[in-house]
Scaffold this active site. Structure first.
Site, PDB file in Angstrom:
ATOM      1  N   GLY A 248     -14.219  26.041  25.730  1.00  0.00           N
ATOM      2  CA  GLY A 248     -12.880  26.900  25.153  1.00  0.00           C
ATOM      3  C   GLY A 248     -11.827  26.901  25.927  1.00  0.00           C
ATOM      4  O   GLY A 248     -10.766  27.617  26.014  1.00  0.00           O
ATOM      5  N   GLU A 290     -19.220  23.651  29.023  1.00  0.00           N
ATOM      6  CA  GLU A 290     -19.167  22.667  27.874  1.00  0.00           C
ATOM      7  C   GLU A 290     -17.801  22.476  27.306  1.00  0.00           C
ATOM      8  O   GLU A 290     -17.469  22.866  26.014  1.00  0.00           O
ATOM      9  CB  GLU A 290     -19.998  23.518  26.663  1.00  0.00           C
ATOM     10  CG  GLU A 290     -21.672  23.434  26.841  1.00  0.00           C
ATOM     11  CD  GLU A 290     -22.260  24.556  25.805  1.00  0.00           C
ATOM     12  OE1 GLU A 290     -21.591  25.230  25.398  1.00  0.00           O
ATOM     13  OE2 GLU A 290     -23.478  24.299  25.788  1.00  0.00           O
ATOM     14  N   GLY A 292     -14.919  20.662  25.326  1.00  0.00           N
ATOM     15  CA  GLY A 292     -14.872  19.626  24.168  1.00  0.00           C
ATOM     16  C   GLY A 292     -13.228  19.274  24.009  1.00  0.00           C
ATOM     17  O   GLY A 292     -12.891  18.195  24.376  1.00  0.00           O
ATOM     18  N   ARG A 293     -12.678  20.080  23.440  1.00  0.00           N
ATOM     19  CA  ARG A 293     -11.415  20.017  23.280  1.00  0.00           C
ATOM     20  C   ARG A 293     -10.445  19.346  24.578  1.00  0.00           C
ATOM     21  O   ARG A 293      -9.562  18.777  24.498  1.00  0.00           O
ATOM     22  CB  ARG A 293     -10.610  21.243  22.775  1.00  0.00           C
ATOM     23  CG  ARG A 293      -9.219  21.190  22.206  1.00  0.00           C
ATOM     24  CD  ARG A 293      -8.508  22.733  22.284  1.00  0.00           C
ATOM     25  NE  ARG A 293      -9.431  23.496  21.618  1.00  0.00           N
ATOM     26  CZ  ARG A 293      -9.574  23.831  20.210  1.00  0.00           C
ATOM     27  NH1 ARG A 293      -8.752  23.154  19.401  1.00  0.00           N
ATOM     28  NH2 ARG A 293     -10.636  24.520  19.875  1.00  0.00           N
ATOM     29  N   ARG A 330      -7.226  20.905  10.455  1.00  0.00           N
ATOM     30  CA  ARG A 330      -7.103  22.059  11.206  1.00  0.00           C
ATOM     31  C   ARG A 330      -5.645  22.924  10.776  1.00  0.00           C
ATOM     32  O   ARG A 330      -5.740  24.179  10.737  1.00  0.00           O
ATOM     33  CB  ARG A 330      -6.902  21.682  12.797  1.00  0.00           C
ATOM     34  CG  ARG A 330      -8.358  21.188  13.264  1.00  0.00           C
ATOM     35  CD  ARG A 330      -8.036  20.942  14.738  1.00  0.00           C
ATOM     36  NE  ARG A 330      -8.097  22.234  15.454  1.00  0.00           N
ATOM     37  CZ  ARG A 330      -7.041  22.764  16.014  1.00  0.00           C
ATOM     38  NH1 ARG A 330      -5.984  21.956  16.019  1.00  0.00           N
ATOM     39  NH2 ARG A 330      -7.271  23.899  16.671  1.00  0.00           N
ATOM     40  N   TYR A 334      -6.645  26.479  10.114  1.00  0.00           N
ATOM     41  CA  TYR A 334      -6.434  27.610  11.230  1.00  0.00           C
ATOM     42  C   TYR A 334      -4.847  27.677  11.140  1.00  0.00           C
ATOM     43  O   TYR A 334      -4.428  28.374  12.250  1.00  0.00           O
ATOM     44  CB  TYR A 334      -6.935  27.177  12.301  1.00  0.00           C
ATOM     45  CG  TYR A 334      -8.363  26.541  12.653  1.00  0.00           C
ATOM     46  CD1 TYR A 334      -9.391  27.688  12.330  1.00  0.00           C
ATOM     47  CD2 TYR A 334      -8.609  25.353  12.971  1.00  0.00           C
ATOM     48  CE1 TYR A 334     -10.725  26.773  12.116  1.00  0.00           C
ATOM     49  CE2 TYR A 334     -10.010  24.863  12.996  1.00  0.00           C
ATOM     50  CZ  TYR A 334     -10.945  25.807  12.677  1.00  0.00           C
ATOM     51  OH  TYR A 334     -12.225  25.070  12.781  1.00  0.00           O
ATOM     52  N   CYS A 361      -4.569  16.202  -3.008  1.00  0.00           N
ATOM     53  CA  CYS A 361      -4.050  17.034  -4.329  1.00  0.00           C
ATOM     54  C   CYS A 361      -4.439  18.488  -4.007  1.00  0.00           C
ATOM     55  O   CYS A 361      -5.383  19.193  -4.346  1.00  0.00           O
ATOM     56  CB  CYS A 361      -4.962  16.486  -5.316  1.00  0.00           C
ATOM     57  SG  CYS A 361      -4.199  17.014  -6.896  1.00  0.00           S
ATOM     58  N   GLU A 362      -3.609  19.137  -3.032  1.00  0.00           N
ATOM     59  CA  GLU A 362      -3.731  20.331  -2.496  1.00  0.00           C
ATOM     60  C   GLU A 362      -2.405  20.719  -1.995  1.00  0.00           C
ATOM     61  O   GLU A 362      -2.087  20.186  -0.866  1.00  0.00           O
ATOM     62  CB  GLU A 362      -4.872  20.382  -1.406  1.00  0.00           C
ATOM     63  CG  GLU A 362      -5.303  21.651  -0.853  1.00  0.00           C
ATOM     64  CD  GLU A 362      -6.207  22.310  -1.776  1.00  0.00           C
ATOM     65  OE1 GLU A 362      -5.915  23.480  -1.901  1.00  0.00           O
ATOM     66  OE2 GLU A 362      -7.089  21.690  -2.444  1.00  0.00           O
ATOM     67  N   TYR A 390     -11.710  17.874  17.239  1.00  0.00           N
ATOM     68  CA  TYR A 390     -11.822  18.306  15.852  1.00  0.00           C
ATOM     69  C   TYR A 390     -10.816  17.760  14.784  1.00  0.00           C
ATOM     70  O   TYR A 390     -10.395  18.433  14.014  1.00  0.00           O
ATOM     71  CB  TYR A 390     -11.624  19.735  16.018  1.00  0.00           C
ATOM     72  CG  TYR A 390     -12.510  20.501  17.084  1.00  0.00           C
ATOM     73  CD1 TYR A 390     -13.724  20.346  16.935  1.00  0.00           C
ATOM     74  CD2 TYR A 390     -12.094  20.976  18.193  1.00  0.00           C
ATOM     75  CE1 TYR A 390     -14.643  20.897  17.912  1.00  0.00           C
ATOM     76  CE2 TYR A 390     -12.733  21.322  19.260  1.00  0.00           C
ATOM     77  CZ  TYR A 390     -14.261  21.356  18.985  1.00  0.00           C
ATOM     78  OH  TYR A 390     -14.963  21.933  20.050  1.00  0.00           O
TER      79      TYR A 390
HETATM   80  C1  LIG Z   1     -21.110  26.699  22.101  1.00  0.00           C
HETATM   81  C2  LIG Z   1     -20.010  25.937  22.146  1.00  0.00           C
HETATM   82  N1  LIG Z   1     -19.825  25.201  23.399  1.00  0.00           N
HETATM   83  C3  LIG Z   1     -18.620  24.551  23.372  1.00  0.00           C
HETATM   84  C4  LIG Z   1     -17.657  24.565  22.574  1.00  0.00           C
HETATM   85  C5  LIG Z   1     -16.558  23.757  22.802  1.00  0.00           C
HETATM   86  O1  LIG Z   1     -15.355  24.332  22.912  1.00  0.00           O
HETATM   87  P1  LIG Z   1     -13.880  23.734  23.136  1.00  0.00           P
HETATM   88  O2  LIG Z   1     -13.700  22.370  22.322  1.00  0.00           O
HETATM   89  O3  LIG Z   1     -12.900  24.770  22.738  1.00  0.00           O
HETATM   90  O4  LIG Z   1     -13.923  23.360  24.569  1.00  0.00           O
HETATM   91  C6  LIG Z   1     -17.823  25.308  21.544  1.00  0.00           C
HETATM   92  C7  LIG Z   1     -16.868  25.328  20.272  1.00  0.00           C
HETATM   93  O5  LIG Z   1     -16.851  25.744  19.078  1.00  0.00           O
HETATM   94  C8  LIG Z   1     -18.860  25.922  21.125  1.00  0.00           C
HETATM   95  O6  LIG Z   1     -19.077  26.632  20.054  1.00  0.00           O
END
Ligand SMILES: Cc1ncc(COP(=O)(O)O)c(C=O)c1O
Length: 443
Positions: A248, A290, A292-293, A330, A334, A361-362, A390
């Site tokens: 996050g 964890e 990701g983004r 996205r 969102y 087509c949207e 994403y």
């Molecule tokens: C359980 C969990 N871990 C990690 C992430 C990765 O989040 P981010 O990409 O915002 O770092 C998410 C994103 O939905 C998640 O649900």
């Protein structure tokens, strides 16, 4: 547009990423094209690892592969010493095919199927992040059948929810994910899972939201998880060896966005752990996160070719590109905001305000509203920045549009890591029942 990582404008006035001229990338690979700045992915990964090393705590940085999961990305994650979070058989399969070390794979998800659990057990993955009571029983049953004991974290909801600048303390009972600490179900889950013959309860997991720009939400989460850990230890003697604080961590999509440095997020978490676990725990737990983004988001750029435009005098000018919600859903999902520039005319002054439409087509298929650009012509190249997370991961074949190719760029070289889908790929899984098959004219 704010230039990320190795992005620069070269002597020809073209956007260059990883030492590769984007106009040449278009010639070589076509558009739409996802371009990934490999050096920036590696840099972000190292920022996490370094910050944790500084803390002196034991740790794992698990890349949340949901953000962008391909064979090559799994290889990068491994090379950078990351672990991997997967949430489906597809992500798990990708990691396994990439040869990712199984003991560093963590399996998430609120509805893992028996087949997925079996696949993960057969592979020997490092840990399951268990989401609900049904899964505790199911996982133990399958582990018994396989004659193995599996490592488990329990996903708990600490009553903190955070989004960008807002973090709110909520009961959060109403979430599809995890066991609520506040209503006692997390405590019940610890009791139940620690008593299962084939589950090895390592600890707990908490994820409070996404695109978070401040540390307060993480600090609150650490405090609540630590309080929970203490009460569990006191009441039933279970000690958590691992605490996973999720992902996050925010990134800079727009020039005005003000995320913190990776090191600041990590320090807030590790300081919180030291402060709140002190006293009750002789040995501090191992900390997992964890992201990701924040590993891949700003390393990604999507390159499009401009096609048609429609000027509605006094209203707005629409400029359409050769992709859209199929490669980046996205904005439609969102209302996410992106920056963009003309990649083939990087030094030209802005002259008009246009809105970038996709080709689907949207009506909602809009990528960017009210973007300042030089006078745009058909054939110009539009580069949208910060599309590493994403985007490819959420791409679809709506309107039977082919998913774009992905290239990694680094030190002047480009490597295709995902091929552009072909028209044959589009119909590859289609079948025609015999009764409606076209009969040959002659036999
Ligand atoms: C359980 C969990 N871990 C990690 C992430 C990765 O989040 P981010 O990409 O915002 O770092 C998410 C994103 O939905 C998640 O649900």
């Amino acid at each position: 547009m704010f230039l990320h990582g190795t992005s620069t404008i070269n002597a020809k006035g073209h956007l260059e990423i990883g030492g590769c001229d984007t106009v040449e990338l278009k010639e070589k690979y076509g558009t739409p094209l996802y371009i990934v700045d490999e050096a920036l992915v590696r840099q972000r990964s190292r920022e996490y690892v370094e910050a944790f090393k500084q803390s002196g705590l034991s740790f794992q940085v698990a890349y949340a592969s949901k953000a962008f999961c391909t064979l090559a990305m799994c290889r990068l994650a491994e090379e950078e010493g990351l672990s991997l979070d997967v949430v489906s058989e597809g992500e798990l399969y990708t990691a396994l095919q990439a040869g990712f070390p199984v003991e560093r794979i963590h399996f998430h998800g609120n509805n893992k199927t028996p087949d997925e659990i079996q696949m993960a057990i057969t592979a020997g993955i490092g840990c399951f992040v268990v989401d609900n009571f049904t899964e505790i029983h199911l996982l133990n049953t399958i582990a018994v059948e396989n004659g193995v004991k599996v490592n488990v974290l329990l996903r708990v909801t600490p009553g903190v929810e955070a989004h960008t600048h807002e973090y709110i303390s909520t009961g959060q009972t109403d979430s599809k994910f995890g066991f609520d600490i506040g209503n006692g179900s997390a405590f019940e889950a610890v009791k139940l899972s620690s008593g299962q013959s084939h589950l090895n309860l390592l600890g707990v997991h908490s994820h409070i939201g996404s695109q978070i720009f401040e540390v307060e939400g993480f600090q609150m989460a650490v405090e609540r998880v630590a309080a929970f850990a203490k009460s569990v230890k006191e009441q039933i003697g279970v000690v958590f060896q691992v605490v996973n604080l999720g992902g996050g961590f925010g990134i800079r999509y727009m020039e005005g966005d003000t995320p913190l440095q990776v090191a600041e997020y990590v320090k807030a978490i590790t300081d919180g752990v030291k402060q709140h676990f002190a006293g009750a725990y002789d040995k501090l737990p191992e900390i997992w996160v964890e992201p990701g983004r924040s590993i891949v988001g700003d390393a990604g750029t999507t390159l499009y070719t401009v096609g048609t435009s429609k000027d509605i005098p006094g209203v707005r000018k629409y400029v359409a590109v050769d992709g859209g919600m199929t490669d980046n859903p996205r904005p439609a999902l969102y209302e996410s905001k992106y920056e963009a520039m003309l990649a083939n005319r990087g030094r030209d002054e802005a002259e008009e305000t246009v809105s970038i439409a996709g080709k689907c087509c949207e009506s909602g298929d809009m990528l960017i509203w009210d973007l300042e650009l030089p006078k745009v012509s058909s054939g110009d190249l539009l580069a949208v920045s910060c599309t590493g997370a994403y985007n490819y991961a959420m791409a679809s074949n709506y309107n039977r549009i082919r998913r774009p190719a992905v290239v990694f760029v680094k030190d002047g070289s480009s490597d295709l890591v995902v091929k552009r889908e072909s028209l044959d790929d589009i119909v590859a899984n289609d079948l025609i029942p015999e009764r409606i098959q076209k009969q040959p004219s002659f036999k």
